[in-house]
Every structure is written in structure tokens, then in C-alpha cells.
Design a protein around this motif. Structure first.
Motif, PDB file in Angstrom:
ATOM      1  N   ILE A 110       0.837  -1.203   0.000  1.00 15.40           N
ATOM      2  CA  ILE A 110       0.000   0.000   0.000  1.00 15.40           C
ATOM      3  C   ILE A 110       0.872   1.253   0.000  1.00 15.40           C
ATOM      4  O   ILE A 110       0.583   2.236  -0.695  1.00 15.40           O
ATOM      5  N   PHE A 111       1.962   1.223   0.767  1.00 11.18           N
ATOM      6  CA  PHE A 111       2.819   2.402   0.903  1.00 11.18           C
ATOM      7  C   PHE A 111       4.067   2.332   0.008  1.00 11.18           C
ATOM      8  O   PHE A 111       4.952   3.183   0.134  1.00 11.18           O
ATOM      9  N   GLY A 112       4.140   1.341  -0.871  1.00  8.28           N
ATOM     10  CA  GLY A 112       5.286   1.243  -1.768  1.00  8.28           C
ATOM     11  C   GLY A 112       6.576   0.896  -1.064  1.00  8.28           C
ATOM     12  O   GLY A 112       7.657   1.378  -1.446  1.00  8.28           O
ATOM     13  N   LEU A 113       6.502   0.042  -0.038  1.00  7.15           N
ATOM     14  CA  LEU A 113       7.674  -0.325   0.762  1.00  7.15           C
ATOM     15  C   LEU A 113       7.973  -1.817   0.606  1.00  7.15           C
ATOM     16  O   LEU A 113       7.200  -2.558  -0.013  1.00  7.15           O
ATOM     17  N   VAL A 114       9.070  -2.256   1.177  1.00  5.92           N
ATOM     18  CA  VAL A 114       9.440  -3.672   1.172  1.00  5.92           C
ATOM     19  C   VAL A 114      10.025  -4.042   2.533  1.00  5.92           C
ATOM     20  O   VAL A 114      10.518  -3.182   3.273  1.00  5.92           O
ATOM     21  N   ARG A 115       9.956  -5.326   2.845  1.00  6.51           N
ATOM     22  CA  ARG A 115      10.651  -5.875   4.007  1.00  6.51           C
ATOM     23  C   ARG A 115      11.972  -6.457   3.530  1.00  6.51           C
ATOM     24  O   ARG A 115      12.011  -7.183   2.519  1.00  6.51           O
ATOM     25  N   SER A 130      16.146  -8.093  10.205  1.00  2.00           N
ATOM     26  CA  SER A 130      14.922  -7.897   9.436  1.00  2.00           C
ATOM     27  C   SER A 130      14.503  -6.431   9.547  1.00  2.00           C
ATOM     28  O   SER A 130      14.255  -5.931  10.650  1.00  2.00           O
ATOM     29  N   LEU A 131      14.474  -5.761   8.391  1.00  2.00           N
ATOM     30  CA  LEU A 131      14.007  -4.378   8.326  1.00  2.00           C
ATOM     31  C   LEU A 131      12.560  -4.410   7.848  1.00  2.00           C
ATOM     32  O   LEU A 131      12.286  -4.702   6.684  1.00  2.00           O
ATOM     33  N   THR A 132      11.619  -4.122   8.734  1.00  2.00           N
ATOM     34  CA  THR A 132      10.200  -4.349   8.461  1.00  2.00           C
ATOM     35  C   THR A 132       9.690  -3.565   7.272  1.00  2.00           C
ATOM     36  O   THR A 132       8.936  -4.097   6.446  1.00  2.00           O
ATOM     37  N   ALA A 133      10.081  -2.304   7.139  1.00  2.00           N
ATOM     38  CA  ALA A 133       9.543  -1.479   6.056  1.00  2.00           C
ATOM     39  C   ALA A 133      10.516  -0.361   5.710  1.00  2.00           C
ATOM     40  O   ALA A 133      10.741   0.540   6.523  1.00  2.00           O
ATOM     41  N   ILE A 134      11.087  -0.443   4.511  1.00  2.00           N
ATOM     42  CA  ILE A 134      11.892   0.653   3.965  1.00  2.00           C
ATOM     43  C   ILE A 134      11.493   0.824   2.502  1.00  2.00           C
ATOM     44  O   ILE A 134      10.852  -0.054   1.921  1.00  2.00           O
ATOM     45  N   THR A 135      11.845   1.924   1.902  1.00  2.00           N
ATOM     46  CA  THR A 135      11.471   2.163   0.512  1.00  2.00           C
ATOM     47  C   THR A 135      12.222   1.214  -0.417  1.00  2.00           C
ATOM     48  O   THR A 135      13.297   0.700  -0.079  1.00  2.00           O
ATOM     49  N   LYS A 136      11.643   0.994  -1.586  1.00  2.00           N
ATOM     50  CA  LYS A 136      12.277   0.101  -2.559  1.00  2.00           C
ATOM     51  C   LYS A 136      13.638   0.648  -3.000  1.00  2.00           C
ATOM     52  O   LYS A 136      14.579  -0.126  -3.220  1.00  2.00           O
ATOM     53  N   ALA A 137      13.715   1.976  -3.134  1.00  2.00           N
ATOM     54  CA  ALA A 137      14.988   2.582  -3.532  1.00  2.00           C
ATOM     55  C   ALA A 137      16.052   2.340  -2.473  1.00  2.00           C
ATOM     56  O   ALA A 137      17.211   2.014  -2.791  1.00  2.00           O
ATOM     57  N   GLU A 138      15.675   2.491  -1.191  1.00  2.00           N
ATOM     58  CA  GLU A 138      16.628   2.236  -0.110  1.00  2.00           C
ATOM     59  C   GLU A 138      17.045   0.777  -0.076  1.00  2.00           C
ATOM     60  O   GLU A 138      18.219   0.458   0.158  1.00  2.00           O
ATOM     61  N   ALA A 139      16.081  -0.131  -0.315  1.00  2.00           N
ATOM     62  CA  ALA A 139      16.402  -1.561  -0.309  1.00  2.00           C
ATOM     63  C   ALA A 139      17.375  -1.909  -1.416  1.00  2.00           C
ATOM     64  O   ALA A 139      18.339  -2.651  -1.201  1.00  2.00           O
ATOM     65  N   GLN A 144      22.852  -3.246  -3.191  1.00  2.00           N
ATOM     66  CA  GLN A 144      24.009  -2.985  -4.051  1.00  2.00           C
ATOM     67  C   GLN A 144      25.233  -2.587  -3.244  1.00  2.00           C
ATOM     68  O   GLN A 144      26.359  -3.007  -3.546  1.00  2.00           O
ATOM     69  N   SER A 145      25.031  -1.779  -2.206  1.00  2.00           N
ATOM     70  CA  SER A 145      26.157  -1.343  -1.377  1.00  2.00           C
ATOM     71  C   SER A 145      26.816  -2.525  -0.685  1.00  2.00           C
ATOM     72  O   SER A 145      28.046  -2.625  -0.625  1.00  2.00           O
ATOM     73  N   ILE A 146      25.987  -3.436  -0.163  1.00  2.00           N
ATOM     74  CA  ILE A 146      26.537  -4.594   0.549  1.00  2.00           C
ATOM     75  C   ILE A 146      27.336  -5.484  -0.390  1.00  2.00           C
ATOM     76  O   ILE A 146      28.487  -5.843  -0.118  1.00  2.00           O
TER      77      ILE A 146
END
Length: 497
Positions: A110-115, A130-139, A144-146
Motif C-alpha cells: 500500500i505504501f510502496g515499501l518492502v521488508r 529484518s528491516l520491516t519497512a523501507i522504501t524500494k529505492a533504499e532496499a 548494491q552497497s553490501i
């Protein structure tokens, strides 16, 4: 990403709902008895007060936990700080991170987020973070950074090792071409996979488990009295009721399977296999090729006659809480197409034709028939003697058990091709395991007293699967064949060769 970050505020609501549902599920039976079955109004009042206090405390602790939870990448580590009463700091070396998986529940979508779930080598009880909800861009940036930094660290380590030993051929070697291939399951395949799944057994066993729990606590006598007329019903009525119950369970299993595998897509990108699935809750998991321990091919009794199978990847790492569906590579595929796609996705694994299998000897037939038919025969005899004439119905499963025993005898076998061993066996369904020699944790050959007299043996091998071990084997194989497999696996034999 050195500045500490928090997950999206909607994660407070998601975590509260998840924890509240888990709490209510654990205490649903006593609260149901206290609130709905108990007739004392005072006890009901205090039960509601206790439930309200627990939910209020859960809401407050969820908000505090969100405020205290931060994550960041710093000094080649993924760092997490959390804790409401006791502050916890968790530093994870990037080199230990195996996969970064994402999923989208209803609220995340609904909010355009991902776990985001981060798994490490040796994880057992669940994802390391586990990161419950962050934006797709942040994910995507986090992923990629990791892996970019992890790749740089591995490259630096390789350069350090080769610094003193220059290789003139290294510069002449061509750069390996990055492979990119994908597989998408269409709607016809999804419907066929759902209608031929074996989930009906899970549905029926779950309903029986719920019934036994409720029957011990709730007074069902009045409910059962309303259907007491069925005790005088004919056999045809019972048959119709059983058919309706099985049909409902089958429809539920079709729905569950369709929700699990809707929008299923598997693609290989370089050295990773990325699997996406799910309708209501979308899951995406990444399996590095280096983590694949074996390939498992399953054919249930509904799919096998039509030449369809399910292909699964047995991978190391992960956690024991992961479900089997998380490693499915092809939920439904024709057997004749397996090799074509399997070679593109995994490089090293191939399915040998059944004609190349070294089958069990003819003298093993009676052993398969006895092992499959003994228990149904014993149960049928006991019930027939104790409860005639209805007890005779208990003998009906016997011919089916003997039939599956015969199929197991005809289809069980093995084949060795270079560094691969393929083991085929069956219970009710047929299972084939393809294992690289270097991935085998051990090899076991067992012989009972009667097997030794018959010059046959059973073989088994184990591979890493999440935090546990997965096994493949063949029963009642020729004694010389079992020894031949042992020689192939043996380190000393391979060294001398």
C-alpha cells in the motif's frame, strides 16, 4: 551509508499487528473459554481488562522499539542498534552476509515499501536482521552497497594472495561472459500446478488438529446431537459427505498454492538466481550459485503420469524457519525441458535419463513389497478380526501399498557422471536428487542381517540444507553397486586415481 537510519513509521503498525496476532494465537483458547464459554460476568470483565492491558503494553513497546532501532553500514560492517530496556548492538561483517531477500506484505505494498531480510552463513533461527519497512529505492541501494563492497573485499583478498606469485596467463584469459536467463510461469501452468499440488493432505491434517484441540476444551455434545441422525445414515450418505469434505479441502489447497506461486519468476543474473513469487505477499530471494548444494526433482502421483515435475534447489545457509517453497526453482515443468533450463540456471547440474539408471536387482522386489505392505496388512488383519464386517474395509489400502512398493522397485536406482551422482527413490511420490561429489557431507552404506544374506545394501548421502541436512538415498541396491559408489566418493580412491 554511515548515518544511522530508521525504518518507515508504518513498521510500528505492522509489528504491532504481527505481535498482537501472535499473542492472541498463543492465548486464544484460554481467552475464548474465559470470555465466551464462562458464564461468570466478573471473570469475563477481568479477562477483557487483562487483554486490554496486554495490547496497550504491546503498542507502547512497539513505539519505543521503533524509536530505538537504527541501522547503518560502517567500516565494512552492517550495524544495528535496538532494544527498549536493554540496548543491543549487532555488528555483522559484510563478508558473512550470504543473501539480502525482500518481500512485500499487504501494508508494505500500500505504501510502496518492502521488508528486507539479511541472512548470514550459519543463521539458524531466522534472518540475522529484518528491516520491516523501507522504501524500494533504499532496499536496492542497501543491497548494491553490501554486495559491491563485499565483492571489493574478496577481490582485495585475492590480489593480496596473488601479489607474490604473478601469473602471466591471467592477462590472457578472456573475461567470463555474464549469463542472464529467466523463466516465468504463466497462468495455465499456475492453474495446473495448483490443481495437481499435494497440499490437500496439509489442509486435512490441519483441520483434524484444530478439531482435536477444540474438542478437549469446548462442549461439543450439543452440536453433535444435532447431527445424531447421521448415525443411521446409509453408506451412500457417508460417501457423499466424505467426497464433499475432500472437495472442499482440495479447493482450499488450490487457492493456497495459487497465492503462493502467482507471479512466479526465476531469473539468473551472473552468479545469482533471483526468485520472485506471491500474489498477496510478494517474496524475492537471491540464491548465489556457490550456495547450491543439490538439485531435488519431485513428481507427485498427479503430475507424474502427465510428465510434469517440480524442481527445487537445496541451498546452504538461511534458517530452519524457511519453508520449502522458498527454494523452488520451477514449480511445474515438463521433465523433457528440465535439462535445457537447469543447465542455463546452474551450469553444473544435469538430469540423466531414466534409462541410464543402475536399478536395484530383481531379488529386491520382495523386500520392497514387504516394506510397503507389512503395516497395511497387519492393521487390516487386526481391524478385520476385531470389528467384522466393517473392519474388512481396512484391507483396501493393501493393494495400493503393494502397487507403490512395485513402483519403488522399478524406479529406484543411481547413476554417476563425472562428479555428479543422481539418486532416485520414491514413497508415494518420486524424488530424484542430483548432488556434486564435493557437496556431499558424508556417504553411508548400511546392511541389515537380511540384506547381507541377500547381498544388497542401502546407501544414503547428506547435504547442507538451511540449518539442517537434507538426505538422498536408495534402498536394497546391489552390494557391488553400493561399494562402487563408496569407491567413487572415497577421498583415498580419488587421490590414487
Amino acid at each position: 551509508m554511515s548515518e544511522p537510519k530508521r525504518v518507515h513509521p508504518i513498521s510500528m503498525f505492522i509489528d504491532f499487528i504481527s505481535d498482537a496476532v501472535s499473542m492472541i494465537k498463543n492465548f486464544i483458547i484460554p481467552f475464548f473459554v474465559l470470555i465466551f464459554v464462562n458464564s461468570n460476568s466478573s471473570i469475563r470483565f477481568y479477562a477483557f481488562i487483562i487483554l486490554g492491558v496486554l495490547l496497550l503494553w504491546k503498542a507502547v513497546s512497539t513505539v519505543l522499539a521503533w524509536r530505538r532501532f537504527t541501522y547503518r553500514m560502517e567500516d565494512d560492517e552492517f550495524r544495528v542498534e535496538s532494544g527498549v530496556i536493554t540496548k543491543k548492538k549487532k555488528y555483522i561483517s559484510l563478508e558473512r552476509i550470504q543473501t539480502v531477500n525482500t518481500s512485500e506484505g499487504i501494508f508494505q505494498r500500500i505504501f510502496g515499501l518492502v521488508r528486507v531480510q539479511i541472512e548470514t552463513a550459519g543463521g539458524t533461527d531466522g534472518p540475522e536482521v529484518s528491516l520491516t519497512a523501507i522504501t524500494k529505492a533504499e532496499a536496492e541501494q542497501l543491497k548494491q552497497s553490501i554486495f559491491n563492497r563485499k565483492k571489493s573485499l574478496q577481490q582485495e583478498e585475492m590480489n593480496d594472495e596473488n601479489l607474490d606469485i604473478p601469473d602471466p596467463l591471467t592477462a590472457q584469459q578472456p573475461v567470463e561472459k555474464e549469463i542472464s536467463v529467466s523463466y516465468r510461469m504463466g497462468i495455465p501452468e499456475l492453474l495446473l500446478a495448483a490443481t495437481t499440488s499435494s497440499g490437500i493432505g496439509v489442509i486435512i491434517s490441519g483441520c483434524l488438529a484444530i478439531y482435536t484441540q477444540i474438542d478437549e476444551i469446548l462442549p461439543l455434545d450439543g452440536f453433535l446431537k444435532r447431527f445424531s441422525f447421521l448415525s443411521h445414515a446409509s453408506v451412500e450418505i457417508y460417501a457423499i459427505l466424505i467426497f464433499i469434505a475432500v472437495l472442499i479441502a482440495w479447493i482450499l489447497s488450490v487457492g493456497v498454492t495459487a497465492l503462493q506461486y502467482a507471479n512466479f519468476n526465476a531469473k539468473r543474473k551472473g552468479k545469482d538466481i533471483i526468485i520472485t513469487r506471491g500474489l498477496i505477499e510478494r517474496h524475492q530471494m537471491t540464491i548465489p550459485l556457490a550456495r547450491i548444494q543439490a538439485v531435488k526433482i519431485k513428481e507427485n502421483i498427479l503430475r507424474e503420469p502427465f510428465g510434469f515435475a517440480t524442481v527445487m534447489l537445496v541451498s546452504a545457509g538461511g534458517s530452519i524457519t524457511e519453508k520449502e517453497t522458498s527454494s523452488v526453482l520451477f514449480p511445474l515443468i515438463r521433465k523433457k525441458k528440465i535439462n535445457e533450463l537447469l543447465t542455463q540456471f546452474t551450469d553444473q547440474y544435469q538430469l540423466a535419463p531414466e534409462s541410464e539408471l543402475k536399478k536395484v536387482p530383481k531379488r529386491s522386489l520382495k523386500r520392497y513389497l514387504i516394506s510397503y505392505g507389512f503395516v497395511p496388512l497387519l492393521v487390516g488383519i487386526i481391524l478385520s478380526v476385531r470389528f467384522p464386517p466393517w473392519g474388512y474395509l481396512a484391507l483396501i489400502p493393501l493393494p495400493f501399498a503393494l502397487f507403490f512398493g512395485y513402483l519403488a522397485y522399478k524406479q529406484s536406482g543411481y547413476v554417476i557422471k563425472d562428479q555428479l551422482i543422481q539418486l532416485t527413490t520414491r514413497g508415494i511420490g518420486k524424488t530424484t536428487g542430483i548432488v556434486l561429489r564435493k557437496r556431499m557431507q558424508n556417504y553411508t552404506m548400511t546392511q541389515s542381517y537380511f540384506q547381507k544374506k541377500g547381498r544388497v545394501a542401502s546407501i544414503h548421502t547428506f547435504v547442507k540444507s538451511s540449518a539442517l541436512l537434507d538426505s538422498f538415498g536408495v534402498h536394497h541396491l546391489e552390494e557391488e553397486d553400493a561399494a562402487r559408489v563408496c569407491d567413487w566418493y572415497s577421498y583415498e580412491t580419488n587421490q590414487s586415481t
